[in-house]
Design a protein around this motif. Structure first.
Motif, short mmCIF file in Angstrom:
data_model
loop_
_atom_site.label_atom_id
_atom_site.label_comp_id
_atom_site.label_asym_id
_atom_site.label_seq_id
_atom_site.Cartn_x
_atom_site.Cartn_y
_atom_site.Cartn_z
N LYS A 40 0.82 -1.21 0.00
CA LYS A 40 0.00 0.00 0.00
C LYS A 40 0.85 1.25 0.00
O LYS A 40 0.50 2.27 -0.61
CB LYS A 40 -0.92 -0.01 1.22
CG LYS A 40 -1.84 1.22 1.30
CD LYS A 40 -2.65 1.20 2.56
CE LYS A 40 -3.56 2.42 2.60
NZ LYS A 40 -2.80 3.69 2.53
N LEU A 99 1.81 1.92 -3.55
CA LEU A 99 0.69 2.42 -4.31
C LEU A 99 0.39 3.88 -3.97
O LEU A 99 0.10 4.70 -4.85
CB LEU A 99 -0.55 1.55 -4.06
CG LEU A 99 -0.42 0.06 -4.41
CD1 LEU A 99 -1.74 -0.65 -4.20
CD2 LEU A 99 0.07 -0.12 -5.83
N HIS A 139 -4.16 -0.46 -10.25
CA HIS A 139 -3.71 0.83 -9.71
C HIS A 139 -2.64 1.45 -10.60
O HIS A 139 -2.66 2.66 -10.87
CB HIS A 139 -3.19 0.61 -8.29
CG HIS A 139 -2.86 1.88 -7.56
ND1 HIS A 139 -1.67 2.55 -7.73
CD2 HIS A 139 -3.59 2.61 -6.67
CE1 HIS A 139 -1.66 3.62 -6.97
NE2 HIS A 139 -2.80 3.69 -6.31
N ASP A 173 -6.76 2.63 -3.83
CA ASP A 173 -5.80 2.38 -2.75
C ASP A 173 -6.49 2.34 -1.40
O ASP A 173 -6.29 1.42 -0.59
CB ASP A 173 -4.72 3.45 -2.82
CG ASP A 173 -3.72 3.34 -1.68
OD1 ASP A 173 -3.62 2.24 -1.11
OD2 ASP A 173 -3.06 4.34 -1.37
#
Length: 728
Positions: free
Chosen positions: A574, A577, A645, A661
């Motif tokens: 994460k 991203l 993404h 996200d």
């Protein structure tokens, strides 16, 4: 006119040729006499005057033609403006009807000027006004023209109407038909080979143009080798003939039965080849030898994996291809170093030798031949039987002189730029150390799966190769983080672009954090099945963000491979991203609309002022995107979300990427909390709380960069705390 015309030859317009005698007593003639002299001239002039092409000529009036006060021809106009053509006979009554010597009835003679009847002796033809010119005009092509305009003078008025030829129909321009053949060929060059073959069915002319040899100077069948029939492929090769310079038949197995029948004809047609690639083909030995013998200009030969290639083919190459620069004989089981020795000794321009899985690299004579030639820039001898002794001979020669101060052989440096030694199980530190100080131009080194190598040999090579940009260290079980630390400190750290440390289980964040910090040009890192954790991913995100922002669409700047890494969690994914969709706070505030406050005049009654807030007319700047982002390959369960993404970021939709996200993070947290009961669930909850504490810790309000110090589009900045990471 000095001479007169006798009256006897002028017949009367009223006399009948059938009567034996006339009233004058003269004998009538059966036919007009033949005119001579001046009479004939006048008759010819009269005939000319009847032609509509005769125009006025600026001549003076003719002298009088009078005898005994008879008719005068000085007033006869030869113009055809108001005069009908006369008969072919010169004695026609239209001209001579008024020239009778005596009137038909007795009576006093009337002068010509006073005669009002239609039987006047002389009739003026073409004169309507008394002031009309009685001159004979010049023909139109003989009249003087104006030097400026190129047209006749205004005074030269034509007495007849010009008859212009019929206008020709406008010509229809045929752009394709009138175009030179060279332009046709140049236009066809923009089509793909498949489109050119389909265009050949349009017409016979197009068929000839589509199979013009100039279109097939470069015949690369790698893209359509499985779709093109063998007959059409042979037709293309033979049509190109001497024009073919690059011939790539990689994977064309449909020619298996054609080589025995058409192989010699193809070799006869293609005699100017420069690049030849037959990798994956099924070709007989005779056809292979034909190709090699009849193409002395060959510079690139790729016969990888062909069983028909033997040492005899290497002998033909050494004799027929003196300009050879690249030779690829990898996986040719019937070739060994004895055949390659002839090529190395004869081809002085050889720069690239690819010989994977070739036997005989343990031969010191072959290694000595390579050392003496010293022209190779790329040498691929992976999966061979090369040993430490042969590698030393390749680098130092036989019995070199030793420097007493440095204890190193004094030999000319090698010109290698790319050296592939992967999966050479007999290479140890003793052999690899021979590369140190001898390959200063080395850019790529592959020593993967050489299980006997340790840190000492790799560090010695890394320290002495300042141009190293590609380093493959996969599956070296004995390698530790010291290699990565020394690599980050070596001169090649500024040029390193690709690093592969996959399956090196002893490597972790200690070495990779140093690599991420000190290698600014890094483009690809493969570290699957290692001990790296989320800290390495956060440091990579921070370094990529420092590469800047711009108005252009983002592009992939760093590729990370971290699947099967036990210490990498969804929190680190994460973070990558969020970093890809991150915009600095200063740039985000510049995109907000600017407002201005204007104050009105004071009210006379209330003595108060009113303020109005109006939006400024200054246009908002163009959107700002990250210059480069990270392309991540991670756990297969997360890979679909990561790919989606990345697609959104690459097309510039940062808001959609940020929403994805956040939703994915919520889903992952909910999944962790909803785990099964027991010790596993407690561990997952503890990891989630630790990750939340690690990444959501509040810091100062300034927007300075740091490891993990970003959030997606305006969230609070998060910074990881190093030293106490217990994730996973």
């Amino acid at each position: 006119m000095a001479n007169s015309v006798t009256d006897e030859i002028l017949p009367s317009s009223e006399a009948s040729p059938a009567s034996p005698t006339s009233s004058t007593g003269q004998i009538p003639l059966e036919q007009p006499p033949k005119l001579k002299g001046r009479q004939k001239l006048l008759q010819n002039l009269q005939r000319i005057s009847s032609s509509p092409t005769l125009t006025r000529r600026g001549r003076s009036a003719s002298t009088g033609y009078r005898r005994d006060h008879k008719a005068s021809l000085s007033c006869v106009s030869l113009s055809s403006a108001a005069y009908s053509p006369c008969l072919g006979n010169g004695s026609s009554s239209q001209l001579y009807g008024g020239l009778n010597p005596r009137p038909a009835t007795p009576g006093p003679s009337v002068p010509l000027e006073d005669s009002d009847d239609n039987n006047a002796r002389i009739r003026l033809v073409g004169t309507e006004t008394p002031n009309a010119s009685r001159t004979i005009p010049l023909p139109f092509d003989l009249r003087p023209v104006s030097p400026r305009s190129g047209t006749p003078f205004e005074g030269d008025v034509l007495s007849t109407e010009l008859i212009l030829p019929d206008a020709k129909p406008s010509r229809t321009i045929d752009f394709w038909g009138d175009m030179p053949r060279e332009l046709h060929v140049e236009i066809f060059r923009y089509l793909t080979p498949r489109e050119i073959v389909r265009c050949s069915a349009v017409s016979k002319m197009w068929h000839d143009m589509c199979y013009d040899g100039q279109l097939w100077c470069r015949l690369d069948a790698a893209e359509y080798y499985s779709k093109i029939p063998s007959d059409v492929l042979i037709r293309l090769i033979t049509s190109g003939g001497p024009f073919v310079r690059d011939l790539n038949l990689r994977g064309c197995i449909q020619l298996k039965t054609k080589w025995s029948t058409d192989g010699e004809r193809i070799s006869d047609m293609c005699r100017n080849l420069v690049n030849l690639s037959l990798e994956g083909c099924v070709i007989d030995k005779a056809s292979m030898h034909y190709f090699l013998m009849r193409n002395p200009r060959l510079e690139y030969i790729n016969v990888s994996g062909l069983k028909s290639v033997t040492n005899s083919a290497m002998k033909i190459i050494s004799q027929s291809c003196p300009q050879l620069q690249t030779l690829n004989v990898s996986w040719c089981n019937n070739v060994n170093t004895s055949g390659l020795s002839r090529v190395i000794q004869s081809c002085e321009r050889l720069r690239d030798l690819r010989a994977s899985e070739i036997r005989g690299f343990d031969n010191k004579d072959f290694a000595r031949a390579l050392f003496e030639r010293n022209t190779l820039e790329r040498l691929i001898m992976s999966r061979t039987d090369v040993t430490d002794e042969s590698l030393k001979v390749l680098m130092h020669g036989v019995d070199p002189s030793i420097d007493l101060l440095t204890d190193r052989p004094v030999v000319p440096p090698r010109r290698f730029k790319h050296l592939d030694l992967h999966h050479c199980s007999e290479i140890t530190d003793a052999g690899l150390k021979s590369l140190a100080f001898n390959v200063p131009d080395l850019e790529g080194l592959q020593v993967s799966q050489c299980s006997e190598l340790t840190d000492d040999a790799i560090i010695d090579v890394v320290r002495t190769t300042p141009k190293l940009s590609h380093l493959e260290l996969e599956d070296l079980e004995s390698m530790t983080n010291n290699v990565l630390v020394e690599l980050s400190r070596s001169p090649c750290a500024q040029s390193l672009e690709h690093l592969n440390i996959s399956y090196c289980e002893n490597l972790g964040d200690t070495g990779m954090l140093q690599i991420m910090k000190h290698c600014p040009k890094l483009r690809s890192v493969e570290m699957d099945n290692t001990r790296v954790s989320d800290l390495t991913l956060m440091e990579a995100s921070f370094r990529v963000r420092k590469r800047g922002y711009g108005e252009d669409m983002p592009k992939v700047g760093l590729r990370l491979v971290v699947f099967d890494c036990a210490n990498v969690t969804w929190a680190g994914i994460k973070e990558v991203l969020s970093s890809n969709a991150y915009i600095p706070r200063t740039r985000k505030s510049s995109t907000n609309p600017i407002v201005s406050v204007t104050q009105t005049s004071l009210d006379s009654d209330s003595a108060t002022s009113t303020a109005f807030v109006t939006p400024s007319s200054t246009p908002s700047p163009s959107p700002t995107f990250p210059a480069e982002i990270i392309q991540l390959k991670c756990f297969y369960g997360w890979q679909m979300t990561v790919d989606e993404h990345t697609k959104r970021v690459l097309r510039g939709d940062l808001n959609a990427a940020s929403r994805l996200d956040r939703k994915w993070a919520d889903y992952m947290m909910a999944t962790e909390e909803a785990g099964a009961a027991g010790a596993g669930a407690r561990r997952r909850r503890r990891r989630a709380r630790e990750a939340e504490r690690l990444y959501n810790a509040d810091e100062d309000e300034d927007d300075s960069y740091g490891v993990g110090g970003v959030s997606a589009l305006g969230g609070r900045r998060r910074r990881a705390q190093s030293g106490g990471c217990t994730v996973m």
